[in-house]
Design a protein around this motif. Sequence first.
Motif, short mmCIF file in Angstrom:
data_model
loop_
_atom_site.label_atom_id
_atom_site.label_comp_id
_atom_site.label_asym_id
_atom_site.label_seq_id
_atom_site.Cartn_x
_atom_site.Cartn_y
_atom_site.Cartn_z
N LYS A 191 0.93 -1.38 0.06
CA LYS A 191 0.11 -0.13 0.08
C LYS A 191 0.80 1.26 -0.12
O LYS A 191 1.73 1.37 0.90
N VAL A 192 0.46 2.18 -0.94
CA VAL A 192 1.23 3.59 -0.87
C VAL A 192 0.30 4.67 -0.35
O VAL A 192 -0.65 4.78 -1.10
N SER A 193 0.90 5.25 0.54
CA SER A 193 -0.13 6.29 1.23
C SER A 193 0.41 7.52 0.20
O SER A 193 1.35 7.87 -0.11
N GLY A 194 -0.70 8.52 0.42
CA GLY A 194 -0.48 9.76 -0.26
C GLY A 194 0.36 10.72 0.51
O GLY A 194 0.39 10.60 1.78
N SER A 195 0.87 11.54 -0.10
CA SER A 195 1.80 12.54 0.81
C SER A 195 1.18 13.24 1.69
O SER A 195 1.52 13.69 2.78
N ARG A 196 -0.27 13.73 1.58
CA ARG A 196 -0.98 14.32 2.50
C ARG A 196 -1.27 13.47 3.90
O ARG A 196 -1.29 13.89 4.87
N ASP A 197 -1.12 12.28 3.69
CA ASP A 197 -1.19 11.11 4.99
C ASP A 197 0.09 10.92 5.54
O ASP A 197 0.09 10.28 6.61
N LYS A 198 1.19 11.36 4.94
CA LYS A 198 2.48 11.06 5.44
C LYS A 198 3.01 12.27 6.30
O LYS A 198 2.63 13.23 6.22
N VAL A 199 3.74 11.78 7.47
CA VAL A 199 4.47 12.54 8.18
C VAL A 199 5.82 13.03 7.69
O VAL A 199 6.53 12.02 7.75
N LEU A 200 6.04 14.08 7.22
CA LEU A 200 7.25 14.24 6.35
C LEU A 200 8.32 14.47 7.16
O LEU A 200 9.65 14.36 6.78
N SER A 201 8.08 15.01 8.42
CA SER A 201 9.16 15.46 9.42
C SER A 201 8.75 15.08 10.81
O SER A 201 7.73 15.81 11.18
N LEU A 202 9.54 14.06 11.48
CA LEU A 202 9.09 14.07 12.88
C LEU A 202 9.46 15.13 13.72
O LEU A 202 8.72 15.51 14.94
N SER A 203 10.30 16.04 13.47
CA SER A 203 10.71 17.39 14.29
C SER A 203 10.05 18.47 13.79
O SER A 203 9.83 19.32 14.82
N ASP A 204 9.38 18.72 12.82
CA ASP A 204 8.62 19.88 12.46
C ASP A 204 7.39 19.63 11.32
O ASP A 204 7.54 19.03 10.03
N LYS A 205 6.28 19.69 11.88
CA LYS A 205 5.03 19.34 11.28
C LYS A 205 5.02 20.16 9.89
O LYS A 205 4.41 19.88 8.94
#
Length: 208
Positions: free
Chosen positions: A22-36
């Motif tokens: 399964k490939v999640s869309g970029s909107r559903d991903k956490v791009l950075s754990l340190s800075d949302k």
Amino acid sequence: REDIGDAYRVIRYTEERIFEGKVSGSRDKVLSLSDKTAAYIKKGDREPVIGYKPQVGRSEHGFITSLIVKEGNPADSMELIPVFRDAVSRTGVVPDLVSVDDGYASRKGRDYILDQGVSVVSISGSKGKKLMGEEVWESEVYQDARADRSVVESLIFILKYCYYFGRMGRRGLEAVRAEMLEKALAYNCCRIIQQRKKKRRQQIKPAA
């Protein structure tokens, strides 16, 4: 608590991708754990990064006149007018010449700046050439404007590697804006010192 929750989300969709395809869309991903508020930024052939995309304006004498930092990865072409307006509002000066790179190519933006009384609005690259036409592109003043763009690249290099513009010590959009502004002000202060030293040397230089 929020950071742990974000880390769990990353683990969950990573497992889904590896074990279930399964490939999640970029909107559903956490791009950075340190800075949302950091964004996925890809420009041309450069290596993609997670961070911020500041817009910087420079004056003829090397001062930063505009600094805009927005959330996400806005197209440069949409930022031409905001950067111009920001620079004019901060300095109170409408420049005679504006020179930008290919990414800022925008007929609407160029027409707007010309309407404000700017004599030359140069856009480098193939997009700029198509926008301005062969005759304007090949004119001497526009050739000089494109040649002078190297000083802007030099400014970006100095900001990145001398003022740590590409590495933030804070997180969150507002905090990042504040940190970048501090660094821009520090650069401008150093530039003032350099200009004063240059002027002083010219004043005491003996006549030939």
